[in-house]
Design a protein around this motif. Structure first.
Motif, mmCIF file in Angstrom:
data_model
loop_
_atom_site.group_PDB
_atom_site.id
_atom_site.type_symbol
_atom_site.label_atom_id
_atom_site.label_comp_id
_atom_site.label_asym_id
_atom_site.label_seq_id
_atom_site.Cartn_x
_atom_site.Cartn_y
_atom_site.Cartn_z
ATOM 1 N N ARG A 1 9.830 -9.079 2.031
ATOM 2 C CA ARG A 1 8.934 -8.045 2.573
ATOM 3 C C ARG A 1 8.184 -7.303 1.472
ATOM 4 N NH1 ARG A 1 13.254 -6.938 6.283
ATOM 5 N NH2 ARG A 1 13.901 -5.188 4.943
ATOM 6 N N ALA A 2 8.791 -7.246 0.290
ATOM 7 C CA ALA A 2 8.149 -6.556 -0.830
ATOM 8 C C ALA A 2 7.237 -7.473 -1.642
ATOM 9 C CB ALA A 2 9.213 -5.950 -1.741
ATOM 10 N N GLY A 3 7.043 -8.706 -1.168
ATOM 11 C CA GLY A 3 6.066 -9.597 -1.792
ATOM 12 C C GLY A 3 6.620 -10.665 -2.709
ATOM 13 N N ASN B 1 2.944 -11.648 -3.706
ATOM 14 C CA ASN B 1 1.975 -10.880 -2.925
ATOM 15 C C ASN B 1 2.075 -9.395 -3.235
ATOM 16 O OD1 ASN B 1 1.028 -13.092 -1.030
ATOM 17 N ND2 ASN B 1 3.229 -13.119 -0.621
ATOM 18 N N LYS B 2 0.927 -8.748 -3.272
ATOM 19 C CA LYS B 2 0.900 -7.299 -3.406
ATOM 20 C C LYS B 2 1.102 -6.690 -2.022
ATOM 21 C CE LYS B 2 -1.994 -3.398 -4.783
ATOM 22 N NZ LYS B 2 -3.317 -2.968 -5.285
ATOM 23 N N THR B 3 1.947 -5.692 -1.931
ATOM 24 C CA THR B 3 2.203 -5.032 -0.652
ATOM 25 C C THR B 3 1.700 -3.597 -0.707
ATOM 26 O OG1 THR B 3 4.425 -4.358 -1.347
ATOM 27 C CG2 THR B 3 4.218 -6.451 -0.181
ATOM 28 N N ASP B 4 1.504 -3.021 0.450
ATOM 29 C CA ASP B 4 0.974 -1.655 0.531
ATOM 30 C C ASP B 4 1.709 -0.887 1.614
ATOM 31 O OD1 ASP B 4 -0.628 0.483 -0.132
ATOM 32 O OD2 ASP B 4 -2.214 -0.069 1.271
ATOM 33 N N TRP B 5 3.046 -0.912 1.509
ATOM 34 C CA TRP B 5 3.843 -0.156 2.466
ATOM 35 C C TRP B 5 3.636 1.343 2.233
ATOM 36 C CZ3 TRP B 5 6.194 -2.730 6.318
ATOM 37 C CH2 TRP B 5 6.427 -4.106 6.148
ATOM 38 N N GLN C 1 8.752 -2.309 -3.937
ATOM 39 C CA GLN C 1 7.303 -2.257 -4.114
ATOM 40 C C GLN C 1 6.933 -1.359 -5.293
ATOM 41 O OE1 GLN C 1 4.239 -1.626 -0.758
ATOM 42 N NE2 GLN C 1 4.522 0.458 -1.541
ATOM 43 N N THR D 1 12.585 -1.966 0.789
ATOM 44 C CA THR D 1 11.301 -2.616 0.572
ATOM 45 C C THR D 1 10.367 -1.709 -0.213
ATOM 46 O OG1 THR D 1 11.509 -3.864 2.627
ATOM 47 C CG2 THR D 1 9.300 -3.629 1.719
#
Length: 247
Positions: free
Chosen positions: A226-228, A126-130, A196, A192
């Motif tokens: 959490r980072a995907g 998954n792509k994340t956007d933190w 990312q 995280t």
């Protein structure tokens, strides 16, 4: 049917088939890069049909552990013979495998006892956007080492709050992600965030980010998820059957 010692170049074409079937990071690929492996080819009536590789699980100079195994599909009915003959010929007492490797793992459970889980292998899911808020991303890669490793830091007001990198000495196109957060800056999500950003860096240089960590490392496991990342396999170790009968 025979099992014989060989040089790496003699099995390179079959290694390409092995990695193509695996279609994932192979943790021990670098054993070949650094000369840590003894290699064996399998033959039937003189025709090469597969190979196996042995290294030292604790001491590089030892050759006590089978970590890679491959047979061409049309000869896999001979799997049991070649694995057990490899154990006998090499004197290996330990077996290792990634559970997402269909070649080695199917023989692992027939020929290993006292099995333990060493680590979890992760793939990007998954792509994340933190949000990085007031953090600065600093690429601190060294030009002299660009083919082996890339590095970056997260800085807050000039202070390094997390760092990490990409190890490139694995089978392409994979890049192994690692990270570190100083104790004083933990529990703030910086781990995280740095993972990312490392994933982004990997894709920018044409690599696929992957990761692994010990099963007991609960913090790293949670950080990677959490980072995907998501688990795609497990690295297992077991003692080999030394008193095997080959028929």
């Amino acid at each position: 049917m025979t099992v014989s010692r060989c040089e790496l170049f003699e099995i390179q074409s079959m290694r390409a088939l092995f990695l193509n079937e695996l279609n994932a990071q192979f943790i021990h690929d670098k054993c070949h890069l650094y000369g840590w492996s003894d290699d064996y080819f399998f033959a039937i009536n003189g025709e090469k049909v597969g190979y196996g590789c042995v290294w030292g699980i604790n001491e590089r100079k030892d050759r006590d552990t089978i970590f890679e195994y491959y047979l061409l599909p049309e000869y896999r009915r001979h799997d049991t013979f070649f694995m057990r003959e490899l154990i006998r010929s090499s004197g290996a007492t330990t077996l290792e495998c990634q559970t997402n490797d269909p070649n080695t793992s199917r023989l692992f459970f027939e020929n290993a006892v006292n099995i333990s889980v060493e680590s979890i292998v992760y793939q990007d899911a998954n792509k994340t956007d933190w949000s990085l808020e007031d953090l600065k991303v600093v690429d601190c890669s060294e030009a002299t080492d660009s083919m082996r490793e890339h590095k970056l830091e997260l800085q807050k007001q000039g202070v390094i709050v997390a760092s990490g990198g990409l190890m490139l000495n694995y089978n392409p196109p994979y890049a192994d992600v690692y990270m570190d957060v100083p104790e004083a800056h933990r529990r703030n999500g910086y781990g995280t965030m740095v993972v990312q950003e490392l994933k982004k860096m990997a894709y920018e240089i044409g690599r696929t980010p992957v990761a692994r960590c010990r099963v007991s490392n609960l913090i790293s496991k949670a950080t990677l998820v959490r980072a995907g990342f998501q688990p795609c396999g497990y690295w297992l170790t077991g003692k080999g059957l030394t008193n095997v009968t080959v028929r």
